[in-house]
Design a protein around this motif. Structure first.
Motif, short mmCIF file in Angstrom:
data_model
loop_
_atom_site.label_atom_id
_atom_site.label_comp_id
_atom_site.label_asym_id
_atom_site.label_seq_id
_atom_site.Cartn_x
_atom_site.Cartn_y
_atom_site.Cartn_z
N GLU A 139 5.77 8.13 1.78
CA GLU A 139 4.33 8.23 2.05
C GLU A 139 4.09 8.37 3.55
OE1 GLU A 139 1.87 4.89 0.73
OE2 GLU A 139 0.65 5.29 2.50
N LEU A 144 5.01 11.80 4.64
CA LEU A 144 3.96 12.75 4.26
C LEU A 144 2.79 12.66 5.22
CD1 LEU A 144 2.52 14.66 2.17
CD2 LEU A 144 1.39 12.56 1.44
N ARG A 145 2.34 11.43 5.47
CA ARG A 145 1.19 11.26 6.37
C ARG A 145 1.48 11.88 7.73
NH1 ARG A 145 -2.69 7.76 4.53
NH2 ARG A 145 -2.11 6.50 2.73
N MET A 146 2.71 11.68 8.19
CA MET A 146 3.06 12.23 9.50
C MET A 146 3.06 13.75 9.45
SD MET A 146 5.99 9.74 10.86
CE MET A 146 5.58 8.39 11.96
N SER A 147 3.59 14.34 8.34
CA SER A 147 3.69 15.79 8.32
C SER A 147 2.32 16.44 8.18
CB SER A 147 4.64 16.25 7.22
OG SER A 147 4.16 15.82 5.98
N ILE A 148 1.35 15.72 7.61
CA ILE A 148 0.02 16.32 7.55
C ILE A 148 -0.84 15.91 8.75
CG2 ILE A 148 0.01 16.62 5.06
CD1 ILE A 148 -1.82 14.15 4.97
N GLY A 149 -0.23 15.31 9.73
CA GLY A 149 -0.96 15.15 10.99
C GLY A 149 -1.22 13.74 11.47
N ALA A 150 -0.68 12.70 10.78
CA ALA A 150 -0.88 11.35 11.30
C ALA A 150 0.05 11.15 12.49
CB ALA A 150 -0.57 10.32 10.22
N ARG A 151 -0.49 10.62 13.56
CA ARG A 151 0.37 10.33 14.71
C ARG A 151 1.01 8.96 14.53
NH1 ARG A 151 -4.07 10.43 19.01
NH2 ARG A 151 -4.97 9.31 17.26
N PRO A 193 9.61 11.91 10.72
CA PRO A 193 8.97 12.50 9.54
C PRO A 193 9.91 13.36 8.71
CG PRO A 193 8.07 13.42 11.58
CD PRO A 193 8.90 12.25 11.95
N ILE A 194 10.84 14.04 9.37
CA ILE A 194 11.75 14.92 8.63
C ILE A 194 12.60 14.11 7.66
CG2 ILE A 194 13.67 16.56 8.87
CD1 ILE A 194 12.60 17.05 11.76
N ILE A 200 10.23 12.13 4.87
CA ILE A 200 9.66 12.90 3.77
C ILE A 200 10.69 13.17 2.68
CG2 ILE A 200 10.11 15.21 4.73
CD1 ILE A 200 6.73 14.34 3.32
#
Lengths: 406, 248
Positions: free
Chosen positions: A313, A316-323, A399-400, A403
């Motif tokens: 989770e 995912l949050r990081m890949s959609i733009g969470a810093r 993130p890589i 995810i």
């Protein structure tokens, strides 16, 4: 980034895990509730002791002659004749912080009325004594300054004396009782006070003008003690200071020599009593604090598991733009929400428990606002402190990898 | 057709250090992708396609070479800047959907917008709702992710990738977890999006899928071995019609 959104996200995450959330909270709830209850009990007993002391006159100062050596032989303090009437006069005239002052001489013996007799103590005092000891007149009146001047044969009696000398319920006012063959006319009765915290019967006494006791009973010219009142409890040390100055001067005590008198104050006793209860309170609070700490570690534990469990989770949050900071904030908010909610429930529970203790066991309790605020504050800090490490771990995930975490 | 350049890769290299060895995952990859292209990137495992995808998605930065996304040089950007860039410019679709559990379709789609404070709650709601309409899930907005089939979940994931109106959609084996029929349904959706002008990069190891894209890039050992435009992509919709309808 946006605190409202992050709070929404955190709330959602907590909502998905209600049971776990509640169990984590339980540690905090128990911790806070016990802190509040323990402090309430501690404060309650402290207050009730203080109230008892105040009943005896919390600003009272007692002066007695000190014991002295005469040619190597230690003398009993009560045999000293160093306190004189002029000491009393000088205290009365030369002090600022003393509101009332009375000399004290006493003698024990048998009181007789008709066929009844009872052993008790007669205290020779002035009118101020009532104020100093927080006594009040029940019926009749106090003896007058005139009575003191003329060594009048009058007295006031306490309830215990009345019960024993007048068992048939006669009105004692105006009756004449005898002490050491001296007839004393009862001019008033004292309002019953009951036993004090030391277990002494405060109603077992007879008050008479000190001149009467000095001249007619004891045939002495010195004083056995002087009782004073400081203006307030807080001013007691200043008053003691003044009295010490006067007495040292009167007794011609040189610099560096020990006092030949002893001054004790109720404040001393009250602070001694308080320090005992304070100690108890600190002890109780420590135990409660430890349970709060354990609760905090519970939060850390759960948050740590939660981060591992939700690695994908987070990825995912990081890949959609969470810093990183968004993730950090989310997990911190989750931890703080758990601890603060637990704190609120704990406060309510603690207050409730204190009331139950009060009602069921009849223990005095007192809930101080500061204990509520403090434990609430500690809760929030606990949440941040123990949430920080897991939250940082989450924020630092790659993130890589996250995810694709299985 | 628009010819705006969305992606430009200039001699991208990416090395990983594993123990004492240096692994060259990408050994000088260069290409440009214009707006409106539907590119499939293929390669066997170990060909470097995952690394390329990470770099294209701004999750990773190249060891050397330059990458421009929508004209912005990415290599020199910090972690946080790249996060914001991903949030505004890229839509991801993953093989395993990666939806939040116990969360409704609508909330899942709203997620990228939650990290954009410029968008109000109402706008967010509306945009998410529109994105779900676009993937054909208008009826299932309030269904929870675990109550949906794989195909539906992937549609939600695609809606989530669309919701921030990205310049590029990056799909990573987006049909890998689905059966043939559902795979084609998803492909149909991608083709529809492409027809509406979306730029799509579809990374896969399945060579059959190249027939449906407008351009196919093949990687091997960290290098491009072929880059062929496909002027007449096959229609996934027709293929879907030809598939035997499962009877159960």
């Amino acid at each position: 980034m946006n605190l409202t959104n992050l709070t929404k996200i955190a709330l959602k995450a907590l909502n998905n895990n209600k049971m776990r959330c509640f169990l984590t909270m339980l540690g905090i709830i128990i911790g806070v509730a016990s802190v509040i209850t323990m402090l309430a009990i501690g404060q309650g007993s402290k207050r009730s002791i203080r109230a008892q002391i105040a009943e005896m006159g919390s600003n009272m100062i007692m002066i007695h002659p000190g014991n002295m050596e005469r040619g190597g032989v230690r003398q009993d303090a009560s045999s000293m004749q160093t306190l004189k009437l002029n000491d009393y006069q000088d205290i009365l005239d030369g002090t600022e912080y003393v509101s009332a002052c009375s000399p004290s001489v006493s003698s024990s013996g048998q009181f007789i009325y008709g066929a009844n007799n009872y052993p008790s103590t007669i205290y020779g005092v002035t009118e101020d004594y009532l104020e100093i000891r927080k006594f009040s007149i029940d019926e009749g009146s106090m003896f007058t300054p005139q009575d003191v001047l003329t060594s009048a044969k009058v007295c006031l009696v306490g309830q215990t004396i009345i019960d024993n000398l007048f068992p048939n319920g006669e009105n004692p006012i105006g009756k004449v009782i005898r002490f050491n063959k001296i007839p004393l006319k009862i001019v008033g009765t004292l309002t019953p006070k009951g036993y004090n915290s030391m277990g002494m019967d405060q109603d077992d006494m007879v008050l008479a003008p000190y001149t009467t006791v000095q001249k007619r009973v004891l045939a002495i010219t010195y004083l056995q003690g002087i009782f004073c009142s400081a203006l307030t409890e807080e001013l007691t040390p200043q008053a003691i200071n003044e009295i010490t100055q006067i007495l040292r001067k009167n007794h011609k005590i040189k610099e560096g020599e020990d006092d030949d008198f002893e001054i004790r104050s109720q404040e001393e006793m009250s602070s001694m009593m308080s320090s005992t209860t304070d100690m108890m309170t600190i002890l109780l609070a420590c135990i409660a604090g430890i349970s709060l700490l354990v609760g905090g570690i519970g939060i850390m534990n759960i948050m740590y598991v939660s981060v591992t469990e939700r690695t994908r989770e987070i990825g995912l949050r990081m890949s959609i733009g969470a810093r990183g900071i968004d993730i950090l904030a989310q997990f911190l908010i989750e931890a703080v929400l758990i601890s603060v909610t637990g704190g609120i429930i704990g406060v309510l529970l603690g207050v409730g428990a204190s009331m139950v203790v009060n009602l069921v066991f009849n223990w005095p309790v007192y809930i101080q606002a500061y204990s509520v605020i403090l434990s609430f504050f500690v809760c929030t800090i606990t949440g941040i402190f123990f949430g920080w490490y897991p939250a940082r771990k989450a924020a630092n995930l790659d993130p890589i990898e996250a995810i694709r975490y299985e | 057709m628009a010819t705006k350049e969305i992606i430009r890769l200039e001699n991208i290299r990416r090395n990983f250090i594993v123990g004492n060895e240096t692994v060259h995952a990408l050994r000088g990859v260069s290409f440009t992708i214009n707006a409106g292209e539907f590119v499939t990137i293929m390669g066997t495992s170990g060909s470097g396609k995952s690394t390329l995808l990470n770099i294209l998605g701004c999750l990773d930065t190249p060891t050397s070479g330059e990458y421009y996304l929508d004209g912005i040089p990415v290599r020199s950007m910090g972690k946080n800047e790249r996060s914001v860039l991903r949030n505004r410019k890229i839509g991801f679709v993953f093989q395993s959907y990666n939806l939040l559990p116990k969360t409704t379709a609508l909330e899942n789609v709203e997620l990228p917008l939650m990290y954009n404070s410029a968008i109000s709650a109402r706008e967010r709601h509306e945009l998410a709702s529109r994105a779900l309409d676009a993937v054909g899930l208008a009826e299932r907005k309030n269904h929870k992710s675990n109550q949906m089939s794989g195909g539906q979940q992937q549609r939600v994931a695609i809606a989530r990738a669309l919701v921030n109106d990205p310049v590029i959609i990056l799909a990573d084996e987006a049909t890998g977890n689905l059966d043939t029929r559902t795979s084609f349904e998803i492909l149909v959706l991608f083709q529809e999006l492409h027809d509406r002008g979306r730029t799509i990069i579809f990374v896969t190891h399945n060579p059959e899928l190249s027939a449906y894209s407008s351009r196919n890039i093949v990687l091997r050992d960290g290098k491009i071995i072929s880059d062929t435009p496909n002027d007449h992509p096959a229609s996934a919709l027709e293929m879907l019609k030809k598939l035997p309808v499962e009877s159960d």
